[in-house]
Enzyme design. Structure first.
Site, PDB file in Angstrom:
ATOM      1  N   ASP A  25     -11.061  86.179   2.248  1.00 29.54           N
ATOM      2  CA  ASP A  25     -10.521  86.890   1.090  1.00 29.54           C
ATOM      3  C   ASP A  25     -10.257  85.893  -0.026  1.00 29.54           C
ATOM      4  O   ASP A  25      -9.986  84.718   0.219  1.00 29.54           O
ATOM      5  CB  ASP A  25      -9.255  87.677   1.442  1.00 29.54           C
ATOM      6  CG  ASP A  25      -8.103  86.814   1.894  1.00 29.54           C
ATOM      7  OD1 ASP A  25      -7.397  86.271   1.023  1.00 29.54           O
ATOM      8  OD2 ASP A  25      -7.884  86.687   3.112  1.00 29.54           O
ATOM      9  N   ASP A 114      -1.286  95.389  -0.592  1.00 31.67           N
ATOM     10  CA  ASP A 114      -0.662  94.144  -0.151  1.00 31.67           C
ATOM     11  C   ASP A 114       0.863  94.241  -0.248  1.00 31.67           C
ATOM     12  O   ASP A 114       1.413  94.373  -1.336  1.00 31.67           O
ATOM     13  CB  ASP A 114      -1.197  93.017  -1.047  1.00 31.67           C
ATOM     14  CG  ASP A 114      -0.633  91.659  -0.703  1.00 31.67           C
ATOM     15  OD1 ASP A 114       0.126  91.552   0.265  1.00 31.67           O
ATOM     16  OD2 ASP A 114      -0.966  90.693  -1.427  1.00 31.67           O
ATOM     17  N   GLU A 116       4.108  92.158   0.481  1.00 26.93           N
ATOM     18  CA  GLU A 116       4.695  90.879   0.819  1.00 26.93           C
ATOM     19  C   GLU A 116       5.722  90.484  -0.219  1.00 26.93           C
ATOM     20  O   GLU A 116       5.801  91.063  -1.295  1.00 26.93           O
ATOM     21  CB  GLU A 116       3.622  89.803   0.930  1.00 26.93           C
ATOM     22  CG  GLU A 116       2.820  89.616  -0.337  1.00 26.93           C
ATOM     23  CD  GLU A 116       1.726  88.573  -0.179  1.00 26.93           C
ATOM     24  OE1 GLU A 116       2.089  87.391  -0.116  1.00 26.93           O
ATOM     25  OE2 GLU A 116       0.547  88.933  -0.125  1.00 26.93           O
TER      26      GLU A 116
END
Length: 480
Positions: A25, A114, A116
């Site tokens: 990625d 995502d 986080e």
């Protein structure tokens, strides 16, 4: 009979190994060329590209990267880092609708949301963050997008608490144990009992491109492709970050978790933000050692390195970038604490008699470190520096710094140095400092002795940027 059984088992093992897939990625700050992608395709079957960064929005390079990656034989997934306290489009449903609209005609496998940590990105109320993430995922699903979640065992509870309502969606998790398998079972969070992909190593380099490494079982060559206008059969690259060091995009907790992120221009491990040398669940991006901060707050997940320090003051939505020294949120040991801020921060490479400023935790050896406070042990080096802070574009002066000596001796003299670093997408933070050491004392854990000196520094710092940026989960990560 025994020989027959052994032969069958051997064949099954070979088939299993052959069918497993490798993926990489890249963060929004990375724009690989066609030749780079052709090289990457020799080692991988998937690529996951960051398409959205916090409050900065859409990565305009995505359509061309997707086309070139497919031409090289890679299947393509995308990941998006959204956060409730980022600037730009703050409503998750509106952000997803805008993203899907801009991806009109772009065919990809899965859009990974995502989840986080990063400095100043989320509300302190976990239930509010949970609602934000749920809305983002559910909006994408309602728009007909194949959507999944990227996070880690440490990042998930820090961000959304005990949320389990999204466990029916595919999971890409991060656990930096350098083990391309699910044997770690680092996916047991958020109600998930299995995962589709694992990010097992943070920022590294392949074919001259800064990437995170991912693994998934099976060939991954028959998933439904998403686009705003059509569906077709194509490979679905899966991704993830976190773990005993997880990376994309930010700071750590638990065995250390984090998101993904990596960029070519001095990026963090990203991506958040290198990868940890110990256990860390924080997605961090590249860099062999990290001390950094923008004199603006960052809405990007911090990137990783073998040691970590990061802090931000002022306003800036730029994920910190890597260089010889860079922003990090990942510890070189196990850490359950979010990264702490130093009184002054510069990221990037440094020249002069002293190193990068910022507070640093962990241990460093034979490395002069500049800056606010320092804990851990250092080699027989003494460090001194001034603290510096400033809002984006502003000039400020600061004075007073402490210097430490690991051997208990004191030193006097003068030093000058300049440091500069670049954010993933935009402008650099830079500052210069000069001063002479006179007298004073400082102490740190695992250090003995005293040193005396005072230093003054002045400089300007600021950060600005628009366009593509990295996030931490560690797409961190990024996978930012």
């Amino acid at each position: 009979m025994n020989k027959l059984i052994l032969s069958i088992l051997s064949v099954l093992l070979i088939v299993s190994i052959a069918s497993a897939g490798n993926g990489i990625d890249i963060s929004s700050g990375t724009n690989p060329s066609s030749s780079d992608l052709a090289c990457l395709a020799k080692q991988n079957s998937k690529i996951i590209v960051q398409t959205w960064s916090g409050g900065y929005g859409f990565n305009s390079n995505v359509p061309s990267i997707v086309q070139a990656a497919k031409s090289a034989g890679l299947s393509v997934d995308l990941y998006a880092f959204l956060c409730s306290q980022c600037s730009g489009i703050t409503d998750p449903a509106e952000a997803i609708k805008t993203l899907v609209s801009k991806l009109n005609g772009v065919k990809y496998g899965t859009l990974w949301i995502d989840v986080e940590q990063c400095n100043g990105c989320w509300s302190s109320t976990l239930s509010s963050n949970a609602q934000y993430v749920q809305t983002a995922v559910q909006t994408a699903s309602q728009l007909g997008v194949n959507v999944g979640v990227y996070s880690s065992e440490g990042e998930w509870p820090q961000t959304v608490g005990s949320l389990t309502s999204l466990s029916s969606f595919p999971l890409w998790y991060a656990h930096y144990d350098n083990n391309p398998s699910f044997s770690d079972q680092g996916y047991n969070f958020g109600g998930w009992s299995k995962a589709v992909m694992k990010q097992y190593q943070g920022t590294t380099t392949q074919c001259g491109v800064s990437v995170d490494l991912n693994w998934f079982p099976g060939s991954g060559s028959s998933t439904t492709s998403s686009s705003a206008t059509s569906s077709s059969t194509t490979g679905r690259p899966l991704t993830s970050s976190s773990g005993a060091g997880t990376g994309g995009h930010s700071s750590s907790s638990g065995a250390g978790t984090g998101g993904h992120s990596s960029t070519t221009g001095g990026q963090t491990s990203g991506q958040t933000s290198g990868q940890t040398s110990g256990s860390s669940n924080q997605p961090l991006s590249s860099g062999s050692s990290q001390d950094s901060s923008n004199s603006g707050s960052s809405n990007q997940p911090l990137s990783s390195g073998s040691s970590q320090d990061s802090s931000n003051s002022g306003s800036s939505n730029q994920p910190l970038s890597s260089g010889s020294s860079q922003t990090s949120g990942q510890t070189s040991g196990s850490s359950n604490q979010p990264l702490s801020s130093g009184s002054s921060q510069d990221s990037g490479s440094n020249s002069g008699s002293q190193g990068t400023t910022g507070s640093q935790s962990g241990s460093s050896s034979s490395n002069p470190l500049t800056s606010g406070s320092q804990s851990g042990s250092s080699g027989s080096q003494s460090t001194s520096s001034g603290s510096q802070s400033g809002s984006s574009g502003a000039t400020g002066t600061s004075s007073t710094a402490s210097s430490t000596s690991a051997t208990g001796s004191s030193s006097t003299g003068s030093s000058t140095g300049s440091s500069s670093g670049s954010n993933d997408s935009g402008s650099n933070d830079s500052g210069s400092s000069s001063g002479s050491n006179n007298s004073g004392s400082s102490s740190g854990s695992n250090n003995s002795g005293s040193s005396s000196g005072s230093a003054s520094s002045s400089g300007s710092s600021g950060s600005s940027g628009s366009g593509n940026y990295t996030s931490g989960s560690g797409n961190g990560a990024f996978l930012f």
